[in-house]
Scaffold this active site. Structure first.
Site, mmCIF file in Angstrom:
data_model
loop_
_atom_site.group_PDB
_atom_site.id
_atom_site.type_symbol
_atom_site.label_atom_id
_atom_site.label_comp_id
_atom_site.label_asym_id
_atom_site.label_seq_id
_atom_site.Cartn_x
_atom_site.Cartn_y
_atom_site.Cartn_z
ATOM 1 C CD GLU A 1 16.922 -12.075 46.365
ATOM 2 O OE1 GLU A 1 16.615 -13.224 45.909
ATOM 3 O OE2 GLU A 1 17.858 -12.057 47.214
ATOM 4 C CB CYS B 1 14.972 -14.119 48.722
ATOM 5 S SG CYS B 1 16.438 -14.045 49.889
ATOM 6 C CB ALA C 1 54.593 -14.955 35.020
#
Length: 345
Positions: A53, A87, A157
């Protein structure tokens, strides 16, 4: 798609620019819109620095327009003093007309208080625009707040015939070079990477970032009885490393030996990671370590590469439940992403 959704989508794009830089803070983006046009943009760029912000408001060339502007922000503006001022107070001071928010902050320090502050100041507030997408972006943050532990990603994997390594525990080069590059990208995006004793001993991994650009993760190794060779790459002091064990606690440059109780060892390990503000961890093996986390139900996401290669014999790949939410080809490999069944999104 509505205009609110379009502007929030842009805010989410900006928030993604903070990936790998802002943890343990959330990834947040913000746009300021006047008369249908964006006049200011910002995102949280680095932990400890200005929030989204602030950067968006500072990007507005004509501050007099703010009184007739709508602010779109991906997470509820903070209402408390942390490393930076609230903010919500900033938006109130500039008397913005409206604030549109994707997610309410589940942090008890905020938890709707920012919204209450804005409304009390006479600012119109909208909530829930692209809520699912914003939650996904900050799933690590929400997991940390709501479950009091890091977001846990399992990664391995296996061959086409279902082996994670050879009989001698060698697991190198099952996946192709493009899959390995993707793994290095993932390492830049998460806080830590963890391996078990056998993987450390047999693979001697560096667990750093070589095939991508970005920060190195914290390296974590399980070595219950401190039997690993101290000449392994994991102990070279080049990046922060934690060795969890049942023997002793010691601090060395870039290396912490942390003693845990043997009972509930994995749960104790996860609790300690949370205490150290590690918001996400990739478990990279081996089979036994991955199975510990699976059996304990301590995982959120699994990323599994299947290679066309075959071994014929070896260490079997762990079994995984959960929901397969995506599948894609990575050159010759197939990457499947699973989510734990308890995950909301």
């Amino acid at each position: 798609m509505t205009s609110d959704q379009l502007f929030m989508m842009r805010a989410l794009e900006l928030a993604r620019l903070g990936i790998g830089q802002v943890s343990p803070n959330p990834r947040v983006g913000c746009v300021v819109v006047h008369d249908g046009k964006i006049i200011g943009e910002g995102w949280h760029k680095k932990y400890g620095e200005a929030h989204a912000e602030v950067n968006a408001i500072n990007d507005v060339k004509d501050p007099s327009l703010l009184k007739e502007s709508t602010v779109y922000v991906t997470l509820e503006p903070c209402s408390h003093f942390g490393k930076t001022p609230p903010c919500a107070d900033l938006l109130i001071r500039h008397q913005v007309k409206k604030v549109v928010i994707a997610n309410v902050d589940s942090n008890p320090l905020v938890g709707g208080k920012g919204i209450e502050k804005l409304k009390a100041a006479g600012i119109e507030v909208g909530v829930g625009v692209l809520e699912k997408e914003a939650h996904e972006l900050n799933i690590r943050f929400f997991t940390t707040i709501e479950k009091q532990r890091p977001y846990i990603i399992l990664k391995w994997a296996h061959t086409a015939d279902g082996f994670i390594s050879r009989t001698n525990y060698d697991s190198k080069w099952i996946s192709n070079e493009y899959s390995r590059q993707l793994v290095h990208q993932w390492r830049t995006e998460e806080d830590a990477v963890l391996v078990g004793t056998k993987t450390a001993a047999h693979d001697n991994p560096k667990l750093n970032v070589r095939d991508w650009t970005g920060r190195n993760p914290v390296r974590i190794v399980i070595d219950r009885f401190l039997r690993l060779n101290k000449n392994l790459h994991l102990f070279d002091g080049t990046q922060k490393t934690i060795c969890y064990n049942v023997m002793k606690h010691e601090e060395h440059p870039n290396l912490s030996l942390i003693r845990l109780d043997e009972d509930n060892f994995i749960a104790n390990l996860i609790h300690d990671l949370h205490k150290q503000k590690i918001q996400s961890v990739i478990i990279e093996g081996g089979a036994q370590t991955l199975s510990f986390f699976i059996d304990s139900g301590l995982w959120d996401e699994a990323r599994i590469f299947e290679s066309p290669r075959t071994f014929g014999a070896g260490i079997k790949s762990p079994g995984i439940g959960g929901n397969c939410c995506s599948q894609q080809s990575v050159s010759t490999d197939t990457l499947k992403i699973y989510r734990h069944a308890n995950n909301k999104y």
